[in-house]
Design a protein around this motif. Structure first.
Motif, mmCIF file in Angstrom:
data_model
loop_
_atom_site.group_PDB
_atom_site.id
_atom_site.type_symbol
_atom_site.label_atom_id
_atom_site.label_comp_id
_atom_site.label_asym_id
_atom_site.label_seq_id
_atom_site.Cartn_x
_atom_site.Cartn_y
_atom_site.Cartn_z
ATOM 1 N N PRO A 85 -15.159 -12.753 -20.513
ATOM 2 C CA PRO A 85 -13.774 -12.562 -20.072
ATOM 3 C C PRO A 85 -13.788 -14.168 -19.158
ATOM 4 C CG PRO A 85 -14.932 -10.876 -18.450
ATOM 5 C CD PRO A 85 -15.751 -11.564 -19.839
ATOM 6 N N LEU A 86 -14.326 -15.414 -18.783
ATOM 7 C CA LEU A 86 -14.095 -15.602 -17.945
ATOM 8 C C LEU A 86 -13.748 -16.838 -18.938
ATOM 9 C CD1 LEU A 86 -16.784 -15.449 -15.014
ATOM 10 C CD2 LEU A 86 -14.715 -14.583 -15.139
ATOM 11 N N THR A 87 -13.439 -18.109 -18.630
ATOM 12 C CA THR A 87 -12.900 -18.892 -19.117
ATOM 13 C C THR A 87 -13.282 -19.832 -18.341
ATOM 14 O OG1 THR A 87 -10.710 -20.173 -17.754
ATOM 15 C CG2 THR A 87 -10.678 -18.442 -20.075
ATOM 16 N N LEU A 88 -13.645 -21.198 -19.044
ATOM 17 C CA LEU A 88 -14.047 -22.331 -18.182
ATOM 18 C C LEU A 88 -13.759 -22.869 -17.362
ATOM 19 C CD1 LEU A 88 -16.524 -24.093 -18.545
ATOM 20 C CD2 LEU A 88 -14.992 -26.194 -20.210
ATOM 21 N N LYS A 89 -12.692 -22.556 -16.641
ATOM 22 C CA LYS A 89 -11.459 -22.582 -15.537
ATOM 23 C C LYS A 89 -11.945 -22.458 -14.491
ATOM 24 C CE LYS A 89 -6.955 -24.042 -13.737
ATOM 25 N NZ LYS A 89 -5.289 -23.504 -14.632
ATOM 26 N N ASP A 90 -12.258 -20.900 -14.887
ATOM 27 C CA ASP A 90 -12.391 -19.877 -14.175
ATOM 28 C C ASP A 90 -13.611 -20.594 -13.510
ATOM 29 O OD1 ASP A 90 -10.417 -17.987 -14.435
ATOM 30 O OD2 ASP A 90 -11.094 -17.046 -15.987
ATOM 31 N N ALA A 91 -14.505 -20.479 -13.840
ATOM 32 C CA ALA A 91 -15.892 -21.088 -13.916
ATOM 33 C C ALA A 91 -15.962 -21.961 -13.557
ATOM 34 C CB ALA A 91 -16.831 -20.837 -15.445
ATOM 35 N N THR A 92 -15.292 -22.627 -13.249
ATOM 36 C CA THR A 92 -15.076 -24.167 -12.552
ATOM 37 C C THR A 92 -14.529 -24.343 -11.400
ATOM 38 O OG1 THR A 92 -14.517 -25.620 -14.210
ATOM 39 C CG2 THR A 92 -14.455 -26.168 -12.752
ATOM 40 N N ALA A 93 -13.911 -23.227 -11.266
ATOM 41 C CA ALA A 93 -13.186 -22.753 -9.703
ATOM 42 C C ALA A 93 -14.027 -22.503 -8.705
ATOM 43 C CB ALA A 93 -11.495 -22.222 -10.443
ATOM 44 N N THR A 94 -14.933 -21.319 -9.058
ATOM 45 C CA THR A 94 -15.675 -19.982 -9.069
ATOM 46 C C THR A 94 -17.445 -21.087 -8.316
ATOM 47 O OG1 THR A 94 -15.532 -18.258 -10.038
ATOM 48 C CG2 THR A 94 -17.539 -18.486 -8.452
ATOM 49 N N LEU A 95 -17.748 -21.837 -9.393
ATOM 50 C CA LEU A 95 -18.258 -23.244 -8.582
ATOM 51 C C LEU A 95 -17.806 -24.591 -7.544
ATOM 52 C CD1 LEU A 95 -20.348 -23.981 -12.572
ATOM 53 C CD2 LEU A 95 -20.898 -22.264 -10.594
ATOM 54 N N ASP A 96 -17.132 -24.571 -7.960
ATOM 55 C CA ASP A 96 -16.235 -25.762 -6.458
ATOM 56 C C ASP A 96 -16.172 -25.056 -5.369
ATOM 57 O OD1 ASP A 96 -15.304 -27.558 -8.401
ATOM 58 O OD2 ASP A 96 -13.776 -26.906 -8.613
ATOM 59 N N ARG A 97 -15.772 -23.380 -5.836
ATOM 60 C CA ARG A 97 -15.861 -22.422 -3.964
ATOM 61 C C ARG A 97 -16.913 -22.822 -2.787
ATOM 62 N NH1 ARG A 97 -15.289 -16.535 -3.386
ATOM 63 N NH2 ARG A 97 -14.907 -16.395 -0.856
ATOM 64 N N VAL A 98 -18.412 -22.654 -4.306
ATOM 65 C CA VAL A 98 -19.712 -22.530 -4.057
ATOM 66 C C VAL A 98 -20.739 -23.186 -4.104
ATOM 67 C CG1 VAL A 98 -19.744 -20.081 -4.449
ATOM 68 C CG2 VAL A 98 -20.452 -21.447 -5.970
ATOM 69 N N VAL A 99 -20.087 -24.645 -4.359
ATOM 70 C CA VAL A 99 -20.844 -25.657 -3.803
ATOM 71 C C VAL A 99 -21.143 -26.207 -3.108
ATOM 72 C CG1 VAL A 99 -19.284 -27.347 -3.721
ATOM 73 C CG2 VAL A 99 -21.161 -27.589 -4.850
ATOM 74 N N GLU A 100 -20.702 -26.016 -2.055
ATOM 75 C CA GLU A 100 -20.675 -26.300 -0.768
ATOM 76 C C GLU A 100 -22.141 -25.155 -0.143
ATOM 77 O OE1 GLU A 100 -19.448 -27.200 4.413
ATOM 78 O OE2 GLU A 100 -18.008 -26.897 2.513
ATOM 79 N N LEU A 101 -21.598 -24.181 -0.297
ATOM 80 C CA LEU A 101 -22.548 -23.316 0.027
ATOM 81 C C LEU A 101 -23.776 -23.537 -0.302
ATOM 82 C CD1 LEU A 101 -22.167 -19.322 0.542
ATOM 83 C CD2 LEU A 101 -23.492 -19.837 -1.699
ATOM 84 N N LEU A 102 -24.013 -23.558 -2.067
ATOM 85 C CA LEU A 102 -25.544 -24.000 -2.371
ATOM 86 C C LEU A 102 -26.259 -25.004 -2.093
ATOM 87 C CD1 LEU A 102 -24.111 -23.682 -6.046
ATOM 88 C CD2 LEU A 102 -25.342 -21.806 -5.295
ATOM 89 N N ILE A 103 -25.044 -26.103 -1.598
ATOM 90 C CA ILE A 103 -26.076 -27.176 -0.800
ATOM 91 C C ILE A 103 -27.072 -26.560 0.687
ATOM 92 C CG2 ILE A 103 -25.272 -29.343 0.418
ATOM 93 C CD1 ILE A 103 -23.138 -29.809 -1.832
ATOM 94 N N PHE A 104 -26.367 -25.781 1.330
ATOM 95 C CA PHE A 104 -26.261 -25.165 2.307
ATOM 96 C C PHE A 104 -28.218 -24.535 2.837
ATOM 97 C CE2 PHE A 104 -26.289 -21.646 4.405
ATOM 98 C CZ PHE A 104 -26.956 -21.159 6.190
ATOM 99 N N LEU A 105 -27.596 -23.779 1.369
ATOM 100 C CA LEU A 105 -29.042 -22.307 1.074
ATOM 101 C C LEU A 105 -29.545 -23.183 1.048
ATOM 102 C CD1 LEU A 105 -29.612 -20.116 0.843
ATOM 103 C CD2 LEU A 105 -29.288 -20.395 -1.187
#
Length: 407
Positions: free
Chosen positions: A41-61
């Motif tokens: 049910p997710l589009t590439l746009k949805d996935a990109t928006a989600t990853l944009d939100r968590v990228v700083e979290l992933l770097i921190f982690l």
């Protein structure tokens, strides 16, 4: 004639890589996350928006795990734990308070997975050195790895998400959560003493303090200690998480590169954890689109007051013990209206404090269980579940009550 037998020595075969249960979970979640984008049910746009939100979290982690691992290799935890046991001077009540302070501080200022992965074997080693039962120290570690993870955004991945959602700086987040965190720790202490530390449980009046632990490389010990203190100071000063963790982890990495290069391995990079978190966000977004958001909205309601906050906290705790606290928070967050800040923090309390009933409720508990098993420390799961359920109810109730009182 020489009758000696010559044995041909064949080169040892390289050990085959055998993925453990957590690795299989990370692979499965990553595959499901990719499938949600490719055929779900997710589009590439949805996935990109989600990853944009968590990228700083992933770097921190990634950086904070490296910092914690190298801090452990520099023997900072060993030195501190041994020193606390010595300060207790054989008195269990004093040792109890000191162990609580160590586990709570490690959780609040580094994060809960650091407490589970790195502090657990240290506490068990201290127990062996003092010749005392290891279970009280082990349970102190695992419970506070969860219930002490409220104070700062870095304490728990869920805190990073909540702080971003309601737009709080680390200092503002700490000011909002300091009293619920204090209530959580005090309630956890009461339950720990009742169930594991009182005289009838531990079986002795006094213990023998261990000898001081001396690090093999004092320069690395000092460097790692300074990096950890700087990490906390920079976070409270409002420096972006990615810069803070990158600078502190980088300084310790350089120290090890110069003095102990053999300890630097590619396995320090938490690839499994990063894949798990990334895939998990995509999976939960897809499941929400398929109807989970509507179901959780009905269960928690959209009431911003007492009823909605209590229902959100209970739902977060219950769902965490059914699946896991991180997906429980991600799913619950989607069902909480953006303006309902107190209700969102109630959900956060539920997903942080609640996961102490079953071993899969949080990644920290699973990691703790692995460390205990490696150290041959047995845990009665009946006792674990029953005492965890009581503690979760008492601690969550106290924390939610304080959250509602301060508004």
């Amino acid at each position: 004639m020489n009758d000696s037998v010559v044995v041909e020595q064949r080169p040892a075969r390289a050990a085959r890589w055998r993925p453990d249960a957590l690795t299989w979970v990370a692979i499965a979640v990553s595959v499901l996350g990719a499938a949600a984008v490719l055929v779900g049910p997710l589009t590439l746009k949805d996935a990109t928006a989600t990853l944009d939100r968590v990228v700083e979290l992933l770097i921190f982690l990634g950086f904070v795990v490296i910092l914690a691992e190298l801090t452990a290799k520099a023997e900072v935890f060993d030195v501190v734990a041994a020193r606390l046991a010595i300060l207790g001077r054989g008195h269990y009540a004093v040792l109890f308070v000191l162990c609580v302070l160590l586990a709570a501080a490690t959780t609040m200022f580094l994060n809960l997975d650091t407490t589970a992965v790195l502090l657990t074997p240290v506490m068990l080693a201290v127990a062996r050195a003092m010749r005392v039962p290891p279970l009280p120290l082990a349970m102190t570690t695992v419970w506070l790895a969860n219930t002490a993870s409220l104070l700062l955004p870095v304490s728990n991945l869920t805190n990073l998400l909540a702080g971003d959602r309601i737009d709080l700086t680390p200092a503002e987040f700490a000011a909002r959560m300091v009293l619920p965190q204090a209530a959580s720790i005090l309630a956890t202490m009461a339950c720990l003493w009742l169930f594991y530390w009182r005289r009838g449980r531990r079986g002795a009046d006094r213990y023998t303090p261990p000898a001081p632990h001396r690090p093999h490389d004092r320069v690395l010990f000092v460097l790692a200690s300074v990096a950890c203190v700087s990490f906390v100071v920079l976070i409270l000063a409002g420096v972006p998480l990615a810069w803070t963790t990158g600078a502190c982890a980088g300084a310790v990495l350089v120290g090890f590169l110069l003095r102990d290069r053999a300890s630097l391995r590619w396995s320090l990079i938490p690839v499994r954890l990063l894949c798990f978190v990334t895939g998990l966000f995509l999976v939960m977004q897809a499941v929400g689109r398929l109807g989970l958001d509507d179901l959780l909205t009905t269960i928690m309601s959209t009431d911003p007051g007492v009823a909605g906050t209590v229902r959100a906290a209970a739902t977060g705790a219950g769902l965490s013990n059914l699946i896991n606290n991180l997906p429980a928070y991600v799913a619950g967050e989607s069902a909480v209206p953006v303006a309902n800040h107190t209700q969102l923090l109630g959900l956060l309390l539920g997903t942080n404090i609640g996961p102490i009933i079953v071993p899969w409720a949080s990644l920290a508990t699973l990691l703790w269980y692995e460390r205990c098993r490696a150290q041959n420390v047995t845990v009665s799961w009946r006792t674990f579940v029953l005492t965890g359920a009581v503690t979760a109810v008492v601690t969550l109730g106290a924390s939610v009550a304080v959250l509602l009182l301060i508004g």
